[in-house]
Scaffold this motif. Sequence first.
Motif, PDB file in Angstrom:
ATOM      1  N   ILE A   5       1.033  -1.001   0.172  1.00 56.69           N
ATOM      2  CA  ILE A   5      -0.117  -0.088  -0.004  1.00 56.69           C
ATOM      3  C   ILE A   5       0.693   1.293   0.028  1.00 56.69           C
ATOM      4  CG2 ILE A   5      -1.595   1.308   1.299  1.00 56.69           C
ATOM      5  CD1 ILE A   5      -2.496  -1.430   2.598  1.00 56.69           C
ATOM      6  N   ALA A   7       1.321   5.183   0.614  1.00 53.01           N
ATOM      7  CA  ALA A   7       0.510   6.032   1.470  1.00 53.01           C
ATOM      8  C   ALA A   7       0.493   7.349   0.715  1.00 53.01           C
ATOM      9  CB  ALA A   7       1.263   6.680   2.504  1.00 53.01           C
ATOM     10  N   LYS A 220      -3.735   6.553   9.430  1.00 49.22           N
ATOM     11  CA  LYS A 220      -4.051   5.043   9.072  1.00 49.22           C
ATOM     12  C   LYS A 220      -4.672   4.773   7.830  1.00 49.22           C
ATOM     13  CE  LYS A 220      -3.612   3.502  13.907  1.00 49.22           C
ATOM     14  NZ  LYS A 220      -4.237   3.366  14.920  1.00 49.22           N
ATOM     15  N   GLY A 223      -2.806   5.374   4.895  1.00 47.65           N
ATOM     16  CA  GLY A 223      -1.637   4.331   4.762  1.00 47.65           C
ATOM     17  C   GLY A 223      -0.271   4.999   5.343  1.00 47.65           C
TER      18      GLY A 223
END
Length: 227
Positions: A5, A7, A220, A223
């Motif tokens: 993932i 961010a 969160k 990411g």
Amino acid sequence: MIGAIVASGVFLTVEGIEGSGKSTQMLLLSERLRQMGLPLIVSKEPGGTSLGIQIRKILLDRDPKLETCSPESELLLFYADRAQHLKEVIRPALSENKIVLVDRFEDSSRAYQGTLGVSKILLDQLSETIIGSTKPHLTILLDIESKFSLQRVESRNLSLGGEFSERRYDQEALDFHQEVRRRFLDIAHQEPHRIHIVKAHRSPDEVFEAVWDRVSKTLKAHGHLVS
Ligand code: TYD
């Protein structure tokens, strides 16, 4: 980056009336994010660019006893600062997937210039044209009763030997601050998904705990922190 993932950019703003403890919370939040090694840009309005610093001087160093400025002129100056800030600082940082933490943004214009009598139509038009889709993902609104915030401002002025007592807004009457606060709360109630109200009449550590709780959730979700 967490696993696969990537961010994404996160736009955070902090708002509140004078004496709400905004500067302290900005400091605590930026220190925490830096300590965690997160990609961070910290800025403020007005004055987040070199043009903005000049605009800030025009706005805040004026002597209201010597010259008056129409609420619309004032709003346009705040928006000149904002347009430059968006172009030079906020949008580039977001496109590099950074966290952008800004002390005051559009909500301050709606609350302060709205209180001074600027129409909602003008506020909406400028917002649409200048800000467009670059809206904060999260806004922390530090909320405190105006009588307490003004006490804080007063004791700060005294401890600074009166240096700040020339500043325009700090001298405005209690009902001005009450109206600004009411407008901030109105916006928050209209946009509960973006704006998180934090009760600010507590110790800085207690306030920060509440601020961090909400900010960490947003980070969160984008990411930047592991769940
Ligand atoms: P500043 O010195 O940054 O103080 P503070 O710690 O309260 O943020 O002063 C900014 C002042 O400008 C503050 O009184 C709020 C006002 N302001 C507006 O009236 N409209 C705006 O759009 C912005 C960004 C700020």
